[in-house]
Design a protein around this motif. Structure first.
Motif, mmCIF file in Angstrom:
data_model
loop_
_atom_site.group_PDB
_atom_site.id
_atom_site.type_symbol
_atom_site.label_atom_id
_atom_site.label_comp_id
_atom_site.label_asym_id
_atom_site.label_seq_id
_atom_site.Cartn_x
_atom_site.Cartn_y
_atom_site.Cartn_z
ATOM 1 N N ARG A 167 0.835 -1.201 0.000
ATOM 2 C CA ARG A 167 0.000 0.000 0.000
ATOM 3 C C ARG A 167 0.871 1.253 0.000
ATOM 4 N N ILE A 168 0.486 2.228 -0.791
ATOM 5 C CA ILE A 168 1.167 3.528 -0.731
ATOM 6 C C ILE A 168 0.743 4.214 0.562
ATOM 7 N N LYS A 169 1.728 4.613 1.354
ATOM 8 C CA LYS A 169 1.404 5.174 2.669
ATOM 9 C C LYS A 169 1.587 6.679 2.747
ATOM 10 N N ASN A 170 2.603 7.169 2.064
ATOM 11 C CA ASN A 170 2.787 8.622 2.101
ATOM 12 C C ASN A 170 3.394 9.067 0.780
ATOM 13 N N ALA A 171 3.089 10.268 0.410
ATOM 14 C CA ALA A 171 3.623 10.803 -0.844
ATOM 15 C C ALA A 171 3.691 12.311 -0.721
ATOM 16 N N THR A 172 4.829 12.876 -1.140
ATOM 17 C CA THR A 172 4.923 14.329 -1.185
ATOM 18 C C THR A 172 4.460 14.792 -2.565
ATOM 19 N N GLN A 173 4.084 16.039 -2.675
ATOM 20 C CA GLN A 173 3.701 16.656 -3.961
ATOM 21 C C GLN A 173 2.539 15.952 -4.657
ATOM 22 N N PHE A 192 -3.619 3.736 -1.535
ATOM 23 C CA PHE A 192 -3.735 3.014 -2.810
ATOM 24 C C PHE A 192 -3.137 1.614 -2.664
ATOM 25 N N LYS A 193 -3.883 0.604 -3.148
ATOM 26 C CA LYS A 193 -3.440 -0.788 -3.008
ATOM 27 C C LYS A 193 -2.631 -1.203 -4.235
ATOM 28 N N LEU A 194 -1.414 -1.595 -3.986
ATOM 29 C CA LEU A 194 -0.524 -1.998 -5.085
ATOM 30 C C LEU A 194 -0.674 -3.484 -5.392
ATOM 31 N N GLU A 195 -0.436 -3.830 -6.667
ATOM 32 C CA GLU A 195 -0.512 -5.220 -7.105
ATOM 33 C C GLU A 195 0.802 -5.628 -7.761
ATOM 34 N N ASP A 204 -8.420 9.611 9.485
ATOM 35 C CA ASP A 204 -8.546 8.826 8.248
ATOM 36 C C ASP A 204 -7.766 7.518 8.378
ATOM 37 N N LEU A 205 -8.498 6.475 8.769
ATOM 38 C CA LEU A 205 -7.846 5.174 8.934
ATOM 39 C C LEU A 205 -7.826 4.385 7.630
ATOM 40 N N SER A 206 -8.436 4.945 6.574
ATOM 41 C CA SER A 206 -8.557 4.180 5.325
ATOM 42 C C SER A 206 -7.198 3.929 4.664
ATOM 43 N N ILE A 207 -6.188 4.735 5.017
ATOM 44 C CA ILE A 207 -4.877 4.500 4.398
ATOM 45 C C ILE A 207 -4.142 3.337 5.065
#
Lengths: 144, 195
Positions: free
Chosen positions: A25-31, A49-52, B118-121
């Protein structure tokens, strides 16, 4: 009649394809949002976002992205990078598996998880010239 | 001129044309070993990095290893931007037990609420374990039962937990670590991993 049989076999074949499951899962992203390329399509991904398996993550200049995986591997992708999650197989009950990640360009920071306890080099990272076997550690791979 | 261009192109190909590829082993986090990364050759040979701040310059012709006096600050910054690791929460059970105290649920609830609105992440993984006493099949069923029970209690508190994230891990970890048919409270447990 023959066309109908072919159509049915094609449809059955498609239905028999296993649904791709979440591997991380994407956990953090800048910009803002991150580009994820899946099956040739460009998707806009945000935290959660769930990665595959098979996904490619492309970061913009100045952008950084953090990812968690099912085996507790954590990755941080640096600016201007393109990273492909070629293979990720993980048995969540037995906590064993294997993975292959390709750094096409940019920087990838990794803190490895349970897959590396499965056996030597069950987690691999590939660059344009080399293949790395990961044996439980924290490291950075850079491809300029 | 064309000849020089071809010569330069050839030289770049021969030197790997990688424009700089490297792997750097970072200092370990507290209480963890440094570990290792191996550069794997096609013929089975390997070059192992097992010292913090060691770096291999990766080339088609083979790696070149060096020990750095300090690591590129950009690498440190990258590692510092890894997603935060949240320590797993552990609930232990009596032999064959599946009961959970209200205190344990309250502390779990407090942890989840501390993560923000927001716990969905987050992925909330609930995994049940058993010790290695009994059959593999019975222990798989018991561990799944424990995991289901904890997941249902958390769902009743309003937390979303996907069924794919509710896992019975049976006796596999116990057999691996302490051998078969060995009683151990440590493995009669459910862990809640938030990632």
């Amino acid at each position: 009649m023959r066309k109908l049989a072919i159509l049915i076999s094609v449809v059955c074949g498609l239905l028999a394809q296993p649904a791709l499951a979440e591997i991380g899962r994407i956990k953090n992203a800048t910009q803002g949002s991150v580009e994820v390329i899946r099956g040739g399509q460009s998707l806009s991904a945000k935290p959660g976002f769930k990665l595959e398996e098979g996904d490619t993550i492309a970061t913009k200049a100045g952008q950084r992205v953090g990812i968690t995986f099912l085996d507790d591997t954590r990755m941080a992708i640096g600016p201007g990078s393109r990273i492909t999650l070629d293979e990720y197989k993980y048995d969540r009950a037995r906590q064993t598996g294997r993975s292959l990640t390709t750094v096409n360009r940019g920087a990838l920071g990794v803190d490895s998880g349970n897959i590396t306890r499965t056996g030597a080099d069950r987690m691999r990272v590939r660059t344009p010239t080399s293949t790395l076997g990961v044996r439980g550690t924290t490291f950075v791979v850079e491809v300029k | 001129m064309k000849g020089w261009g071809l010569t330069l192109f050839g030289a770049l190909v021969l030197t790997g044309c990688a424009g700089g590829e490297r792997v750097t082993l970072m200092p370990a986090a507290q209480d963890r070993p440094v570990g290792a990364v191996a550069v794997l050759g096609e013929s089975g040979e390997e070059t192992v990095l097992d010292q913090a701040n060691s770096q291999a310059v990766l080339r088609a012709s083979g790696p070149r290893v060096r020990q750095l006096s300090s690591v590129d600050p950009a690498y440190t910054e990258l590692i510092n931007s890894l997603p935060r690791r949240i320590e797993p929460q552990v609930i232990r059970f009596a032999t064959a037990g599946t009961r959970i105290s209200p205190d344990q649920i309250a502390s779990l609830k407090a942890l989840l609420e501390s993560l923000g609105p927001d716990l969905s992440i987050y992925q909330i993984e609930v995994a049940g374990y058993t010790d290695s006493v009994g059959s593999e099949r019975d222990n798989a069923r018991l561990s799944q039962g424990r995991a289901n029970q904890v997941a249902d209690l958390l769902r009743a508190e309003g937390f979303e937990i996907e069924q794919a994230d509710v896992i019975g891990r049976g006796e596999y970890a116990a057999v691996r670590e302490i051998g078969d048919e060995t009683p151990s409270e440590r493995f009669r447990a459910v862990t809640i991993m938030i990632r």
